[in-house]
Design a protein around this motif. Structure first.
Motif, PDB file in Angstrom:
ATOM      1  N   GLY A   1       0.778  -1.230   0.000  1.00  0.00           N
ATOM      2  CA  GLY A   1       0.000   0.000   0.000  1.00  0.00           C
ATOM      3  C   GLY A   1       0.806   1.274   0.000  1.00  0.00           C
ATOM      4  O   GLY A   1       0.228   2.366  -0.009  1.00  0.00           O
ATOM      5  N   ALA A   2       2.143   1.186   0.003  1.00  0.00           N
ATOM      6  CA  ALA A   2       2.964   2.399  -0.026  1.00  0.00           C
ATOM      7  C   ALA A   2       2.815   3.124  -1.354  1.00  0.00           C
ATOM      8  O   ALA A   2       2.508   2.525  -2.389  1.00  0.00           O
ATOM      9  N   ASP A   3       3.084   4.424  -1.320  1.00  0.00           N
ATOM     10  CA  ASP A   3       2.778   5.255  -2.481  1.00  0.00           C
ATOM     11  C   ASP A   3       3.616   4.925  -3.711  1.00  0.00           C
ATOM     12  O   ASP A   3       3.157   5.091  -4.838  1.00  0.00           O
ATOM     13  N   ARG A   4       4.855   4.437  -3.519  1.00  0.00           N
ATOM     14  CA  ARG A   4       5.710   4.165  -4.680  1.00  0.00           C
ATOM     15  C   ARG A   4       6.177   2.707  -4.700  1.00  0.00           C
ATOM     16  O   ARG A   4       7.242   2.393  -5.211  1.00  0.00           O
ATOM     17  N   LEU A   5       5.345   1.833  -4.144  1.00  0.00           N
ATOM     18  CA  LEU A   5       5.717   0.422  -4.067  1.00  0.00           C
ATOM     19  C   LEU A   5       5.945  -0.180  -5.457  1.00  0.00           C
ATOM     20  O   LEU A   5       6.933  -0.889  -5.671  1.00  0.00           O
ATOM     21  N   GLU A   6       5.061   0.096  -6.378  1.00  0.00           N
ATOM     22  CA  GLU A   6       5.209  -0.474  -7.720  1.00  0.00           C
ATOM     23  C   GLU A   6       6.548  -0.069  -8.340  1.00  0.00           C
ATOM     24  O   GLU A   6       7.255  -0.893  -8.934  1.00  0.00           O
ATOM     25  N   GLU A   7       6.911   1.191  -8.171  1.00  0.00           N
ATOM     26  CA  GLU A   7       8.196   1.677  -8.686  1.00  0.00           C
ATOM     27  C   GLU A   7       9.362   1.008  -7.964  1.00  0.00           C
ATOM     28  O   GLU A   7      10.378   0.660  -8.576  1.00  0.00           O
ATOM     29  N   GLY A   8       9.223   0.792  -6.655  1.00  0.00           N
ATOM     30  CA  GLY A   8      10.288   0.170  -5.884  1.00  0.00           C
ATOM     31  C   GLY A   8      10.503  -1.291  -6.191  1.00  0.00           C
ATOM     32  O   GLY A   8      11.596  -1.822  -5.981  1.00  0.00           O
ATOM     33  N   LEU A   9       9.470  -1.958  -6.708  1.00  0.00           N
ATOM     34  CA  LEU A   9       9.570  -3.378  -7.061  1.00  0.00           C
ATOM     35  C   LEU A   9      10.014  -3.602  -8.500  1.00  0.00           C
ATOM     36  O   LEU A   9      10.391  -4.723  -8.859  1.00  0.00           O
ATOM     37  N   ALA A  10       9.975  -2.565  -9.314  1.00  0.00           N
ATOM     38  CA  ALA A  10      10.260  -2.714 -10.743  1.00  0.00           C
ATOM     39  C   ALA A  10      11.713  -3.096 -10.995  1.00  0.00           C
ATOM     40  O   ALA A  10      12.619  -2.720 -10.234  1.00  0.00           O
ATOM     41  N   GLU A  11      11.944  -3.832 -12.081  1.00  0.00           N
ATOM     42  CA  GLU A  11      13.298  -4.258 -12.428  1.00  0.00           C
ATOM     43  C   GLU A  11      14.212  -3.069 -12.703  1.00  0.00           C
ATOM     44  O   GLU A  11      15.424  -3.154 -12.479  1.00  0.00           O
ATOM     45  N   ASP A  12      13.648  -1.977 -13.200  1.00  0.00           N
ATOM     46  CA  ASP A  12      14.464  -0.801 -13.511  1.00  0.00           C
ATOM     47  C   ASP A  12      14.369   0.264 -12.421  1.00  0.00           C
ATOM     48  O   ASP A  12      14.599   1.449 -12.670  1.00  0.00           O
ATOM     49  N   ALA A  13      14.050  -0.155 -11.210  1.00  0.00           N
ATOM     50  CA  ALA A  13      13.938   0.794 -10.100  1.00  0.00           C
ATOM     51  C   ALA A  13      15.276   1.470  -9.833  1.00  0.00           C
ATOM     52  O   ALA A  13      16.338   0.869 -10.019  1.00  0.00           O
ATOM     53  N   PRO A  14      15.266   2.711  -9.375  1.00  0.00           N
ATOM     54  CA  PRO A  14      16.508   3.367  -8.973  1.00  0.00           C
ATOM     55  C   PRO A  14      17.069   2.716  -7.708  1.00  0.00           C
ATOM     56  O   PRO A  14      16.420   1.867  -7.090  1.00  0.00           O
TER      57      PRO A  14
END
Length: 223
Positions: free
Chosen positions: A143-156
């Motif tokens: 439920g965190a606001d940027r979870l999808e971005e944090g899980l992505a293969e190309d995440a920073p």
């Protein structure tokens, strides 16, 4: 899953500290500097107490939290301050701490500087990580606001994260950084967390973020 069960929490702390120390020594045979990444919170405290007293070339070890609350070290919620009191004492005081906090009002203002320093010490050689009963790991919360971005293969390398129920913003290493650690150890204690990690193994990371590590992690458990 790769489980190691211990008869009690004291034995877990002592033996896990030895496992981590051995892993660091092995890594130091192959590299001039190595990176140890660890969680915040109180659960790993006994492990840190034991590990901090091990004599190894700590001056060649970079220590990096997996995540941090965006609070100064003067706050009683600072994982960095807790780490200085538990792990970075005795022989381990010679290690170099890579910061996950800077004195700016919001993490976005310091993210580039912090990320650049972290990137120089990647990949992580040895990582101890924890898990909450909600199956979060680091500050990758359901439920965190940027979870999808944090899980992505190309995440920073590093992301700010704001989650329901969290009283302040956090910064966290992202899933690819965590998953690419060379040697991963997950610490869990108590029946509630044992049940949670077993459930996480059946769920996607979007629902149970710790699931992104379970294929690579050795799980250390005591009731």
């Amino acid at each position: 899953m790769n489980w190691t069960d211990y008869p009690d929490r004291d034995m877990l702390a002592l033996e896990l500290a030895e496992v981590l120390a051995d892993a660091l020594v092995t890594a130091l045979h192959h590299k001039d500097r190595v990176t140890l990444s660890v969680p915040g919170g109180t659960s790993p405290g006994p492990v840190f107490d034991a590990l901090s007293q091990v004599h190894l070339p700590w001056d060649r070890v970079d220590v990096l939290l997996t995540d941090e609350r965006w609070v100064p070290e003067s706050s009683d919620r600072s994982n960095t301050a807790l780490l200085r009191r538990t792990l970075l004492t005795g022989p381990a005081a010679a290690a170099r701490l890579i910061p996950l906090y800077a004195p700016t009002p919001e993490p976005e203002e310091s993210l580039d500087t912090l990320s650049a320093a972290i990137a120089e010490s990647l990949p992580i050689d040895v990582m101890l990580i924890g898990m909450g009963a909600d199956m979060h790991t680091a500050s990758l919360f359901p439920g965190a606001d940027r979870l999808e971005e944090g899980l992505a293969e190309d995440a920073p390398v590093l992301l700010p994260m704001r989650a329901p129920g969290a009283p302040e913003p956090r910064v966290t290493l992202t899933a690819p950084v965590l998953r690419n650690a060379m040697d991963i150890h997950l610490l869990i204690m108590g029946e509630e967390k044992k049940s949670a990690v077993e459930r996480a193994a059946t769920l996607p990371p979007a629902e149970a973020p710790v699931a992104c590590l379970l294929g690579e992690a050795r799980i250390h458990y005591a009731d």
